[in-house]
Design an enzyme around this catalytic site. Sequence first.
Site, PDB file in Angstrom:
ATOM      1  CG  ASP A 161      -2.063   0.931   1.183  1.00 23.15           C
ATOM      2  OD1 ASP A 161      -2.378   1.393   0.080  1.00 23.15           O
ATOM      3  OD2 ASP A 161      -2.665   1.197   2.246  1.00 23.15           O
ATOM      4  CG  HIS A 188      -5.028   8.223   3.497  1.00 23.66           C
ATOM      5  ND1 HIS A 188      -4.513   8.943   2.429  1.00 23.66           N
ATOM      6  CD2 HIS A 188      -5.329   6.998   3.015  1.00 23.66           C
ATOM      7  CE1 HIS A 188      -4.493   8.161   1.354  1.00 23.66           C
ATOM      8  NE2 HIS A 188      -4.989   6.989   1.681  1.00 23.66           N
ATOM      9  N   GLY A 189      -6.886   8.729   7.626  1.00 24.17           N
ATOM     10  CA  GLY A 189      -6.847   9.146   9.022  1.00 24.17           C
ATOM     11  C   GLY A 189      -8.216   9.150   9.664  1.00 24.17           C
ATOM     12  CG  ASN A 211      -7.342   0.811   0.628  1.00 27.37           C
ATOM     13  OD1 ASN A 211      -7.878  -0.028  -0.081  1.00 27.37           O
ATOM     14  ND2 ASN A 211      -6.183   1.349   0.326  1.00 27.37           N
TER      15      ASN A 211
END
Length: 286
Positions: free
Chosen positions: A81, A181-182, A231
């Site tokens: 990834d 992301h996060g 994801n």
Amino acid sequence: MLVNLREMLADASAKKYAVGMFDVSDLEMIRAVVQEAESLRSPVILGALAPDLQGDRLEYWFALASLAAKKAKVPVCIHLDHANTLDEVMRAADIGFSSVMLDASASPFEENIRRSKEVVQALSGRDITVEAELGHVGNGWVGSGEGSESGPDMLTEPEKVAEFVERTQVDALAVSIGTAHGVYIKAPELDIARLQKITEASDIPLVLHGGSGTPEDQLRAAIANGICKINIYSEMLTAWNTAMLNELQKLPHMAAWPGVLRKNPDAAMRAVIREKIGLFGSNGKF
């Protein structure tokens, strides 16, 4: 059984479900993802992140992931990834990964094409799939204000998708439609209309990064409109760390066995994995 994205996502794309890619950092995370996927008869993707692969950690990590994949009664893809360089990609490919992602999404369009194509050509003739990203799914917290890397100017431009796919020949494409992301402070609002245009532009399997914390109805809408890989990482970490903090706070002393301490945290993490597999609709597919 070890497979790559090409084999796995073809079925997901045709049948309108998504396969979960769960980033996994250690043995228990690897076991949890594969065992829960087996129990639900779902294909699954084990994701590896660069911080977990430094030095000789790659050899240890891959040995564990490979064993889990080969023992599994469901399809398992071992995926690198967010690699930043060709060297990272080749190191993973040479040890046995079945899929890789080269993330050049922060680069200009032509540079992204050049670097993504370079990976595809380097792996030509090898049974390893390549994912790239067009548009940029930023790091940082959506809704966190200054410092967040997400914004409208980073979303995928549908009119560039066909050209990117044709020139790079990648196997899967991560798109930016409003996630990050996060951990979210404010829930994202996915641009499903943009996703529909992207889907119309190419039949390549589409990937959604930053799935943790995205509202369920929006994930279902994304899957219905072409997303077939999602994801997940932050939600797993949140569940595990929250439960572990609770366990540590109850201890009369710190000389506790790890195997005893992590029983409830592992259970909390597994609950997230099961929930996502069910939400994505990949359960019962194998």
